[in-house]
Design an enzyme around this catalytic site. Structure first.
Site, PDB file in Angstrom:
ATOM      1  CE  LYS A   5    -120.767 137.990 -46.811  1.00 31.17           C
ATOM      2  NZ  LYS A   5    -120.222 136.860 -47.256  1.00 31.17           N
TER       3      LYS A   5
HETATM    4  P1  NAD Z   1    -124.108 135.621 -57.532  1.00 31.71           P
HETATM    5  O1  NAD Z   1    -124.457 137.179 -57.368  1.00 31.71           O
HETATM    6  O2  NAD Z   1    -122.756 135.243 -58.450  1.00 31.71           O
HETATM    7  O3  NAD Z   1    -125.177 134.745 -57.711  1.00 31.71           O
HETATM    8  C1  NAD Z   1    -126.219 134.878 -56.764  1.00 31.71           C
HETATM    9  C2  NAD Z   1    -127.165 133.720 -57.787  1.00 31.71           C
HETATM   10  O4  NAD Z   1    -128.466 133.641 -56.929  1.00 31.71           O
HETATM   11  C3  NAD Z   1    -127.727 134.457 -59.190  1.00 31.71           C
HETATM   12  O5  NAD Z   1    -127.865 133.372 -60.107  1.00 31.71           O
HETATM   13  C4  NAD Z   1    -129.268 134.968 -58.913  1.00 31.71           C
HETATM   14  O6  NAD Z   1    -129.856 135.003 -59.779  1.00 31.71           O
HETATM   15  C5  NAD Z   1    -129.573 133.959 -57.856  1.00 31.71           C
HETATM   16  N1  NAD Z   1    -130.716 134.683 -57.063  1.00 31.71           N
HETATM   17  C6  NAD Z   1    -130.656 135.806 -56.159  1.00 31.71           C
HETATM   18  N2  NAD Z   1    -131.673 135.961 -55.398  1.00 31.71           N
HETATM   19  C7  NAD Z   1    -132.583 134.937 -55.507  1.00 31.71           C
HETATM   20  C8  NAD Z   1    -133.606 134.382 -55.030  1.00 31.71           C
HETATM   21  N3  NAD Z   1    -134.225 134.992 -54.435  1.00 31.71           N
HETATM   22  N4  NAD Z   1    -133.948 133.045 -55.364  1.00 31.71           N
HETATM   23  C9  NAD Z   1    -133.208 132.200 -56.224  1.00 31.71           C
HETATM   24  N5  NAD Z   1    -132.056 132.543 -56.696  1.00 31.71           N
HETATM   25  C10 NAD Z   1    -131.745 133.914 -56.600  1.00 31.71           C
HETATM   26  O7  NAD Z   1    -123.500 135.369 -55.776  1.00 31.71           O
HETATM   27  P2  NAD Z   1    -122.633 134.068 -55.454  1.00 31.71           P
HETATM   28  O8  NAD Z   1    -121.098 134.816 -55.159  1.00 31.71           O
HETATM   29  O9  NAD Z   1    -122.750 132.913 -56.318  1.00 31.71           O
HETATM   30  O10 NAD Z   1    -122.921 133.672 -53.931  1.00 31.71           O
HETATM   31  C11 NAD Z   1    -124.208 132.802 -53.893  1.00 31.71           C
HETATM   32  C12 NAD Z   1    -124.218 132.548 -52.382  1.00 31.71           C
HETATM   33  O11 NAD Z   1    -122.948 131.910 -51.936  1.00 31.71           O
HETATM   34  C13 NAD Z   1    -124.390 133.464 -51.296  1.00 31.71           C
HETATM   35  O12 NAD Z   1    -125.163 133.124 -50.512  1.00 31.71           O
HETATM   36  C14 NAD Z   1    -123.014 134.014 -50.968  1.00 31.71           C
HETATM   37  O13 NAD Z   1    -122.831 134.510 -49.650  1.00 31.71           O
HETATM   38  C15 NAD Z   1    -122.493 132.447 -50.973  1.00 31.71           C
HETATM   39  N6  NAD Z   1    -120.951 132.372 -50.997  1.00 31.71           N
HETATM   40  C16 NAD Z   1    -120.228 132.866 -51.967  1.00 31.71           C
HETATM   41  C17 NAD Z   1    -118.902 132.705 -51.958  1.00 31.71           C
HETATM   42  C18 NAD Z   1    -118.098 133.288 -53.115  1.00 31.71           C
HETATM   43  O14 NAD Z   1    -116.840 133.106 -53.303  1.00 31.71           O
HETATM   44  N7  NAD Z   1    -118.950 133.913 -54.421  1.00 31.71           N
HETATM   45  C19 NAD Z   1    -118.214 132.000 -51.156  1.00 31.71           C
HETATM   46  C20 NAD Z   1    -118.970 131.596 -49.997  1.00 31.71           C
HETATM   47  C21 NAD Z   1    -120.278 131.757 -50.083  1.00 31.71           C
END
Ligand code: NAD
Length: 430
Positions: A120
């Site tokens: 990461k």
């Molecule tokens: P992203 O940046 O596209 O979206 C994040 C979302 O969370 C946004 O809507 C943001 O406004 C919201 N957010 C941020 N801080 C917040 C808070 N304090 N309270 C409530 N909402 C909040 O990110 P993503 O890629 O969708 O990732 C989201 C989660 O999924 C993360 O934990 C990431 O590690 C995990 N994840 C993502 C992927 C991927 O392929 N993108 C894969 C596995 C896991």
């Protein structure tokens, strides 16, 4: 099944009196090690990241001034293959958090049995404070700083919070310029025009959906009977809301960092997406009641899906969660102690290292396609993803049933077990 944590009699649970992701990750590993009788030497190795890099990321702002942020890249383990993990841009992105996320990537790749280790990285930046041109210069400098760490056979970054396929394209280009030829396999989650995989954009959401379907099947619930609340409306949560709505679920609550929306009869994700494209947030959508992010976690629903950040369900609110199922689309949204409270209350928790593994699974497909220079149809990608998600869910569920474990304990047992086996098979160098 899964309504009791299995700690052998007379043994105390691992210490997890704090809520940080690193302490949660360590407590989960320690618990798994104890349950499965892991060899102490391997356990010690797995508690520490293999290598870590902290870099300074200076770049020029549009007004000519200089800004400097801290960047990180951690390889937790590479015993089963190259390190794999996302790149996150977030102001709170610290070293400990990166270590936790890298460790979870190791277990995740092993749970779905793809030949990668865990990594990461990220930059402690609030991207909202920067123009796209500034973010490009920062990304290219960060990529240059971690260049010796990454590569198709070493470490393959991917998007995470606040990073997207354009940012992956800049990293791929920066790496390729340094090599003198195009190296598409150095990152995944990049645009299809430069070697990205069809279906990668929605893969994490799709994988979460398949996991929820498997869960509902085992719990004897119909897809169209259930109500769903999703925290986070980004790449994962936003598309997931649409997918679940299209599948017939009632999506009663969604949120982003600014706040949330609730409607008992069900929200219209498409209309909310339209509102968000114009307003920049789900907040202010007129067809629903406004709620806070904290209230979202506590709404009356069948399936709660944290899809934003870590440590949102803690000892402070775990006894107020009303969902029957919590499915972790985000990484580490439930602290170690809160997890225990949920499970004791009979809530079925589907752990992150299983639930959100669809993203890294299709990243693996992308890497395979890049290396072979032979690309698959979207249907092939989605079908193979579904197969892996269902197979992995069934393996975790069956182990949990057989040994009286929670889903998280069983997922760790399988993930940690595969990594440990690789260590023991290779032996300790020198
Ligand atoms: P992203 O940046 O596209 O979206 C994040 C979302 O969370 C946004 O809507 C943001 O406004 C919201 N957010 C941020 N801080 C917040 C808070 N304090 N309270 C409530 N909402 C909040 O990110 P993503 O890629 O969708 O990732 C989201 C989660 O999924 C993360 O934990 C990431 O590690 C995990 N994840 C993502 C992927 C991927 O392929 N993108 C894969 C596995 C896991």
């Amino acid at each position: 099944m899964g309504d009791e944590k299995k700690i052998p009699e007379g043994q105390t649970p691992p210490d997890a009196s704090h809520d940080s992701p690193w302490e949660t990750a360590l407590a989960q590993l320690d618990e798994a090690a104890e349950l499965m009788g892991l060899a102490p030497g391997v356990h010690e190795i797995l508690r520490v990241p293999k290598r870590s890099l902290i870099v300074s990321v200076p770049f020029r702002m549009d007004d000519g001034s200089t800004r400097v942020y801290q960047g990180t890249r951690v390889h937790h383990n590479v015993t089963r293959g190259p390190a794999k993990g996302g790149i996150r841009y977030h102001p709170d992105m610290g070293f400990d958090e990166t270590k936790a996320l890298a460790m979870w990537m190791t277990w995740k790749c092993a749970v779905v049995d793809i030949p990668f280790g865990g990594a990461k990285g990220g930059v402690a930046v609030d991207p909202r404070e920067h123009t796209r041109a500034e973010l490009e210069r920062m990304t290219r400098r960060y990529a240059s700083e971690i260049l010796p760490f990454i590569g198709p056979e070493r470490d393959i970054p991917a998007p995470d919070m606040n990073t997207d396929e354009e940012i992956m394209a800049w990293i791929m280009d920066t790496y390729s310029q340094n090599q003198g030829y195009s190296v598409p396999g150095v990152v995944t989650g990049k645009p299809v025009s430069i070697g990205g995989s069809k279906g990668r954009g929605g893969a994490t959401s799709r994988g979460v959906m398949y996991t929820i379907f498997s869960t509902l099947k085992r719990l004897g619930l119909g897809i169209e009977e259930v109500s769903v609340a999703i925290q986070g409306h980004g790449k994962v949560g936003g598309f997931l809301g649409q997918l679940l709505h299209d599948a017939g679920c009632r999506v009663v609550a969604i949120s982003d960092v600014g706040g949330g929306l609730y409607k008992e009869r069900g929200l219209d994700p498409e209309a909310i997406n339209r509102h968000k494209r114009e307003a920049g947030s789900v907040v202010g959508y007129p067809g629903a009641d406004p709620i806070t992010n904290e209230e979202l976690l506590q709404v009356d629903c069948d399936v709660l899906i944290p899809a934003a950040i870590e440590s949102v369900i803690t000892v402070k609110n775990a006894d107020r969660i009303r969902a029957r199922v919590v499915c972790e689309a985000a990484n580490g949204p439930i602290t170690f102690e809160a997890d225990r409270i949920l499970v004791d209350r009979g809530i079925f928790v589907v752990p992150d290292i299983l639930a959100n593994s669809g993203g890294v699974t299709v990243s693996y497909f992308e890497w395979v396609q890049d290396i072979q220079a032979y690309f698959w149809t979207e249907e092939e990608v989605n079908d193979r993803l579904r197969l892996i998600m269902e197979r992995s869910f069934d393996a975790v569920y069956d182990l949990a049933e057989a040994k009286g474990l929670t889903m998280r304990q069983a997922a760790h047992w399988i993930g940690v077990g595969r990594v440990a086996e690789a260590h023991l098979t290779r032996g300790l160098f020198p």
